[in-house]
Design a protein around this motif. Sequence first.
Motif, PDB file in Angstrom:
ATOM      1  N   ARG A  20       0.838  -1.212   0.000  1.00 55.37           N
ATOM      2  CA  ARG A  20       0.000   0.000   0.000  1.00 55.37           C
ATOM      3  C   ARG A  20       0.868   1.256   0.000  1.00 55.37           C
ATOM      4  N   PHE A  21       1.929   1.271   0.799  1.00 55.74           N
ATOM      5  CA  PHE A  21       2.814   2.429   0.882  1.00 55.74           C
ATOM      6  C   PHE A  21       3.477   2.706  -0.464  1.00 55.74           C
ATOM      7  N   TYR A  22       4.091   1.698  -1.066  1.00 50.48           N
ATOM      8  CA  TYR A  22       4.804   1.906  -2.334  1.00 50.48           C
ATOM      9  C   TYR A  22       3.843   2.284  -3.463  1.00 50.48           C
ATOM     10  N   HIS A  23       2.634   1.758  -3.411  1.00 51.30           N
ATOM     11  CA  HIS A  23       1.645   2.133  -4.432  1.00 51.30           C
ATOM     12  C   HIS A  23       1.160   3.559  -4.202  1.00 51.30           C
ATOM     13  N   ARG A  24       0.792   3.873  -2.968  1.00 52.14           N
ATOM     14  CA  ARG A  24       0.204   5.186  -2.651  1.00 52.14           C
ATOM     15  C   ARG A  24       1.211   6.313  -2.829  1.00 52.14           C
ATOM     16  N   VAL A  25       2.434   6.120  -2.365  1.00 49.93           N
ATOM     17  CA  VAL A  25       3.408   7.210  -2.384  1.00 49.93           C
ATOM     18  C   VAL A  25       4.151   7.298  -3.720  1.00 49.93           C
ATOM     19  N   LEU A  26       4.595   6.158  -4.249  1.00 55.89           N
ATOM     20  CA  LEU A  26       5.420   6.186  -5.459  1.00 55.89           C
ATOM     21  C   LEU A  26       4.687   5.725  -6.716  1.00 55.89           C
ATOM     22  N   GLY A  27       3.487   5.189  -6.567  1.00 57.96           N
ATOM     23  CA  GLY A  27       2.718   4.773  -7.739  1.00 57.96           C
ATOM     24  C   GLY A  27       3.140   3.437  -8.310  1.00 57.96           C
ATOM     25  N   PHE A  28       3.933   2.650  -7.563  1.00 56.01           N
ATOM     26  CA  PHE A  28       4.348   1.339  -8.052  1.00 56.01           C
ATOM     27  C   PHE A  28       3.143   0.406  -8.081  1.00 56.01           C
ATOM     28  N   ARG A  29       3.155  -0.521  -9.030  1.00 54.52           N
ATOM     29  CA  ARG A  29       2.025  -1.428  -9.226  1.00 54.52           C
ATOM     30  C   ARG A  29       2.263  -2.745  -8.502  1.00 54.52           C
ATOM     31  N   TYR A  30       1.251  -3.202  -7.780  1.00 54.93           N
ATOM     32  CA  TYR A  30       1.324  -4.497  -7.096  1.00 54.93           C
ATOM     33  C   TYR A  30       1.067  -5.617  -8.087  1.00 54.93           C
ATOM     34  N   GLU A  31       1.835  -6.680  -7.951  1.00 52.91           N
ATOM     35  CA  GLU A  31       1.630  -7.883  -8.749  1.00 52.91           C
ATOM     36  C   GLU A  31       1.632  -9.075  -7.802  1.00 52.91           C
ATOM     37  N   PRO A  32       1.012 -10.168  -8.196  1.00 59.32           N
ATOM     38  CA  PRO A  32       0.978 -11.348  -7.326  1.00 59.32           C
ATOM     39  C   PRO A  32       2.378 -11.787  -6.888  1.00 59.32           C
ATOM     40  N   VAL A  36       6.335  -5.753  -6.361  1.00 56.80           N
ATOM     41  CA  VAL A  36       5.934  -4.382  -6.616  1.00 56.80           C
ATOM     42  C   VAL A  36       6.724  -3.927  -7.829  1.00 56.80           C
ATOM     43  N   ARG A  37       6.013  -3.650  -8.930  1.00 55.63           N
ATOM     44  CA  ARG A  37       6.670  -3.287 -10.177  1.00 55.63           C
ATOM     45  C   ARG A  37       7.091  -1.832 -10.144  1.00 55.63           C
ATOM     46  N   VAL A  38       8.402  -1.612 -10.338  1.00 59.05           N
ATOM     47  CA  VAL A  38       8.974  -0.273 -10.369  1.00 59.05           C
ATOM     48  C   VAL A  38       9.003   0.237 -11.806  1.00 59.05           C
ATOM     49  N   VAL A  43      11.485  -5.158 -10.521  1.00 56.38           N
ATOM     50  CA  VAL A  43      10.501  -5.329  -9.454  1.00 56.38           C
ATOM     51  C   VAL A  43      11.198  -5.408  -8.101  1.00 56.38           C
ATOM     52  N   LEU A  44      10.456  -4.999  -7.077  1.00 62.06           N
ATOM     53  CA  LEU A  44      10.866  -5.252  -5.700  1.00 62.06           C
ATOM     54  C   LEU A  44      10.102  -6.484  -5.261  1.00 62.06           C
ATOM     55  N   ARG A  63      10.272  14.773 -14.036  1.00 64.00           N
ATOM     56  CA  ARG A  63       9.900  15.938 -13.217  1.00 64.00           C
ATOM     57  C   ARG A  63       8.459  15.801 -12.713  1.00 64.00           C
ATOM     58  N   GLU A  64       7.538  15.411 -13.596  1.00 60.63           N
ATOM     59  CA  GLU A  64       6.135  15.287 -13.216  1.00 60.63           C
ATOM     60  C   GLU A  64       5.947  14.202 -12.160  1.00 60.63           C
ATOM     61  N   GLU A  65       6.584  13.053 -12.342  1.00 60.52           N
ATOM     62  CA  GLU A  65       6.485  11.975 -11.358  1.00 60.52           C
ATOM     63  C   GLU A  65       7.074  12.419 -10.019  1.00 60.52           C
ATOM     64  N   PHE A  66       8.198  13.115 -10.070  1.00 58.25           N
ATOM     65  CA  PHE A  66       8.866  13.607  -8.869  1.00 58.25           C
ATOM     66  C   PHE A  66       7.946  14.580  -8.120  1.00 58.25           C
TER      67      PHE A  66
END
Length: 124
Positions: A20-32, A36-38, A43-44, A63-66
């Motif tokens: 939840r943290f990595y998705h909410r803060v950095l926008g990384f996608r969860y995978e089974p 966590v896809r960077v 992936v992490l 810049r926009e992502e940052f």
Amino acid sequence: MTIQLDHLILPVSDVERSVRFYHRVLGFRYEPVALVRVTPTLVLQLIPRAPEVSQHLAFSMTREEFQGAVERLRAAEIPFGDDFDSVGNMKGPGKAHGSQKDGDSIYFRDPDGHMLEIIHYELA
């Protein structure tokens, strides 16, 4: 060279909380399977094991992502700083030296205390 970093194994005390943290803060996608896809090629892999030491992970972004990530950090009231030893001063971005030389950076910690850095490079 065609060698690329494929994945990192990151010990976390609570996989779902970290996802939840990595998705909410950095926008990384969860995978089974606790991935966590960077990026398309990185992936992490989160393993349910309390970390023995803090890791430092630095992620470069546009810049926009940052700017979006910094806004989400502020909105979530997650302590950040302009340098790795000033997390919590709520200042920044600072300057850091990474793979593409100097960039604008912000430092903060994930729920397990891993030091995270986001960096944006101005490319000429």
